[in-house]
Design a protein around this motif. Structure first.
Motif, PDB file in Angstrom:
ATOM      1  N   GLY A   1      -7.194 -43.796   2.972  1.00 32.72           N
ATOM      2  CA  GLY A   1      -7.692 -43.318   1.527  1.00 32.72           C
ATOM      3  C   GLY A   1      -6.836 -42.155   1.082  1.00 32.72           C
ATOM      4  N   ASN A   2      -7.532 -41.474  -0.076  1.00 34.05           N
ATOM      5  CA  ASN A   2      -6.788 -40.344  -0.781  1.00 34.05           C
ATOM      6  C   ASN A   2      -7.326 -39.242  -0.660  1.00 34.05           C
ATOM      7  OD1 ASN A   2      -6.668 -43.356  -2.001  1.00 34.05           O
ATOM      8  ND2 ASN A   2      -5.746 -42.194  -3.718  1.00 34.05           N
ATOM      9  N   ALA A   3      -7.069 -38.161  -1.029  1.00 36.71           N
ATOM     10  CA  ALA A   3      -7.590 -36.844  -1.220  1.00 36.71           C
ATOM     11  C   ALA A   3      -9.082 -37.041  -1.822  1.00 36.71           C
ATOM     12  CB  ALA A   3      -6.851 -35.745  -1.930  1.00 36.71           C
TER      13      ALA A   3
ATOM     14  N   VAL B   1       0.123 -34.836  -8.291  1.00 35.71           N
ATOM     15  CA  VAL B   1       0.089 -35.249  -6.777  1.00 35.71           C
ATOM     16  C   VAL B   1      -0.770 -36.226  -6.667  1.00 35.71           C
ATOM     17  CG1 VAL B   1      -1.282 -33.091  -6.253  1.00 35.71           C
ATOM     18  CG2 VAL B   1       0.279 -34.238  -4.646  1.00 35.71           C
ATOM     19  N   HIS B   2      -0.578 -37.212  -5.806  1.00 30.99           N
ATOM     20  CA  HIS B   2      -1.229 -38.527  -5.442  1.00 30.99           C
ATOM     21  C   HIS B   2      -0.685 -38.292  -3.848  1.00 30.99           C
ATOM     22  CE1 HIS B   2      -2.992 -42.351  -6.075  1.00 30.99           C
ATOM     23  NE2 HIS B   2      -2.344 -42.582  -4.971  1.00 30.99           N
ATOM     24  N   ALA B   3      -1.907 -37.926  -3.180  1.00 32.90           N
ATOM     25  CA  ALA B   3      -1.749 -37.789  -1.590  1.00 32.90           C
ATOM     26  C   ALA B   3      -2.653 -38.834  -1.074  1.00 32.90           C
ATOM     27  CB  ALA B   3      -2.026 -36.483  -1.285  1.00 32.90           C
ATOM     28  N   HIS B   4      -1.958 -39.549  -0.063  1.00 28.64           N
ATOM     29  CA  HIS B   4      -2.778 -40.437   0.842  1.00 28.64           C
ATOM     30  C   HIS B   4      -3.121 -39.814   2.348  1.00 28.64           C
ATOM     31  CE1 HIS B   4      -3.903 -44.134  -1.368  1.00 28.64           C
ATOM     32  NE2 HIS B   4      -2.774 -43.755  -2.251  1.00 28.64           N
ATOM     33  N   ASN B   5      -4.020 -40.280   2.829  1.00 32.49           N
ATOM     34  CA  ASN B   5      -4.655 -39.516   4.235  1.00 32.49           C
ATOM     35  C   ASN B   5      -4.342 -40.185   5.347  1.00 32.49           C
ATOM     36  OD1 ASN B   5      -6.112 -37.316   4.545  1.00 32.49           O
ATOM     37  ND2 ASN B   5      -7.959 -38.518   4.932  1.00 32.49           N
TER      38      ASN B   5
ATOM     39  N   LEU C   1     -12.181 -45.681  -9.146  1.00 37.09           N
ATOM     40  CA  LEU C   1     -12.208 -46.817  -9.766  1.00 37.09           C
ATOM     41  C   LEU C   1     -11.148 -47.973  -9.880  1.00 37.09           C
ATOM     42  CD1 LEU C   1     -14.247 -45.724 -12.838  1.00 37.09           C
ATOM     43  CD2 LEU C   1     -15.310 -46.707 -10.809  1.00 37.09           C
ATOM     44  N   ARG C   2      -9.756 -47.188  -9.565  1.00 39.27           N
ATOM     45  CA  ARG C   2      -8.664 -47.788  -9.493  1.00 39.27           C
ATOM     46  C   ARG C   2      -8.185 -47.909  -7.869  1.00 39.27           C
ATOM     47  NH1 ARG C   2      -3.459 -47.587  -7.561  1.00 39.27           N
ATOM     48  NH2 ARG C   2      -3.302 -45.682  -8.278  1.00 39.27           N
ATOM     49  N   ASP C   3      -7.510 -46.711  -7.383  1.00 38.94           N
ATOM     50  CA  ASP C   3      -7.243 -46.588  -5.963  1.00 38.94           C
ATOM     51  C   ASP C   3      -8.370 -46.862  -4.968  1.00 38.94           C
ATOM     52  OD1 ASP C   3      -5.485 -46.509  -3.746  1.00 38.94           O
ATOM     53  OD2 ASP C   3      -4.339 -44.567  -4.740  1.00 38.94           O
ATOM     54  N   GLY C   4      -9.252 -46.222  -5.316  1.00 38.33           N
ATOM     55  CA  GLY C   4     -10.573 -46.003  -4.377  1.00 38.33           C
ATOM     56  C   GLY C   4     -10.889 -47.714  -4.321  1.00 38.33           C
TER      57      GLY C   4
HETATM   58 ZN    ZN Z   1      -2.440 -44.610  -3.827  1.00 37.03          ZN
END
Ligand code: ZN
Length: 383
Positions: free
Chosen positions: A234-236, A198-202, A17-20
């Motif tokens: 995107g993210n994990a 952990v906050h991982a980007h793809n 709802l935020r990063d997505g």
């Molecule tokens: Zn992010």
């Protein structure tokens, strides 16, 4: 209102709802946000980053609605390191805040145009303010993977002393690999003993692997988004991380049965279709066509499937296509009530290959019947 349960081995923190929603062109309305939050809660996500209250208007209202929805999950708001942003979060009734600030020299210099000292003081002030309001605090270290090591350690010690419960290690542009990520997390744990998120980007396709590697190295808080939706690549992906944890030795207790519904709903609301081959929720991931695989799965599905498709609401299918072998054709012909001897089977196989090259996809049952009819020079006998 939900609160983060103490003492769990792993916490899944969803930021769809935020990063997505920050993925270019994606916009959820209030009702969609609330529905997504409820579906996340049903899956058992521990914490939901619901949005950015400082944006005001609909965004703040959505965060308020989610915080008041009686969810089991903790509801978190994203804030910059300012008292005003945190005051806006407090007004929404959330129980947790993410106080985010860039920590790399690149971001501090080219984005904020200030010094490391200013970033440190602003964050510590914001943390102290949030603490005064009884909020659970995570401090987001934007671009941590490109930050100066010495500053990062100083920063973590200072924000922890001020009341942060954990720090979010952001691989903001997704440049780490799993081994490097694990080494970084191990070092931070050793040097600071602070809880790591952990906050991982793809960007290089590493987000899920980096998240799992960080988890193995001691990060107990794992940031994810549904379908991996997020900035750029995107993210994990929540569904990938949750299913991997479930099938590794890390017991979790998330409801994987709810993943399909959640992922489909988010795909619809984001107008981002789920590819057929997407891990965990792609519609074709348990379709088997090639000769050796289809034959194996018909003998024992575990030969070529990591888990039962029913776990995630999918079905195993033997698909007839260019690579189909004898076992799959026999299986399919029995299913369709066609009685074919060896010779007939060979001529049907040739007909199928020819048709598939024309239509460029697996064949439907009707098409297989038609091919069989043509190959045999007559309608096959139905039994
Ligand atoms: Zn992010």
């Amino acid at each position: 209102m939900g609160k983060l349960l103490p003492g769990k081995a792993v916490y899944v923190v969803d930021t769809t709802l935020r990063d997505g929603e920050q993925a270019a062109g994606v916009a959820f309305d209030k009702a969609e946000k609330l529905t997504i939050a409820r579906l996340l809660d049903a899956v058992g996500v521990d914490q939901i980053e619901a949005g950015t209250p400082a944006m005001g208007g609909e965004e703040a209202e959505a965060v308020r609605m989610i915080a008041a929805a009686g969810l089991k999950a903790s509801v978190m708001a994203w804030c910059r390191a300012t008292v005003d942003d945190i005051a806006a979060a407090v007004a929404c009734g959330v129980d947790a805040v993410e106080i985010s600030s860039p920590v790399s020299d690149l971001h501090i210099r080219d984005k904020l145009g200030v010094s490391q000292a200013v970033v440190l003081v602003n964050t510590v002030t914001a943390v102290a303010y949030a603490r005064k309001h009884g909020l659970y605090i995570s401090v987001g270290m934007e671009d941590a993977s490109r930050a100066d090591d010495a500053f990062l350690l100083e920063y973590i010690r200072a924000v922890t002393a001020a009341g942060a419960r954990r720090v979010r290690y952001c691989d903001t542009v997704g440049i780490l690999d799993p081994l490097t990520m694990a080494a970084r997390v191990e070092r931070l744990r050793r040097e600071t003993w602070t809880e790591i998120e952990v906050h991982a980007h793809n960007d290089f396709g590493m987000a899920t692997a980096n998240t799992v590697a960080a988890c193995r190295a001691g990060a107990r808080f794992l940031d994810v988004t549904v379908n991996g939706l997020g900035e750029r690549a995107g993210n994990a992906a929540l569904e990938e991380v949750v299913m991997f944890l479930r099938h590794s030795e890390t017991a979790t207790g998330y409801d994987q049965q709810g993943l399909q519904r959640l992922c489909q709903y988010v795909a619809g609301a984001a107008r981002r279709e789920i590819p057929a081959w997407k891990p965990v929720v792609g519609q074709a991931i348990f379709h088997h066509e090639s000769g050796i695989h289809a034959d194996g799965v018909l003998k024992n599905p575990a030969l070529y499937e990591p888990y039962d498709p029913a776990e995630v609401g999918l079905e195993r299918r033997i698909v007839i296509g260019k690579h189909s072998g004898k076992a799959a054709l026999l299986h399919k012909s029995r299913e369709l009530g066609l009685q074919l001897d060896e010779e007939a089977l060979a001529s049907v196989a040739t007909g199928i290959k020819r048709t598939v090259l024309k239509v460029k996809r697996a064949l439907t049952d009707d098409e297989i019947r038609e091919v069989a009819g043509t190959a045999l020079g007559k309608m096959p006998v139905c039994g």
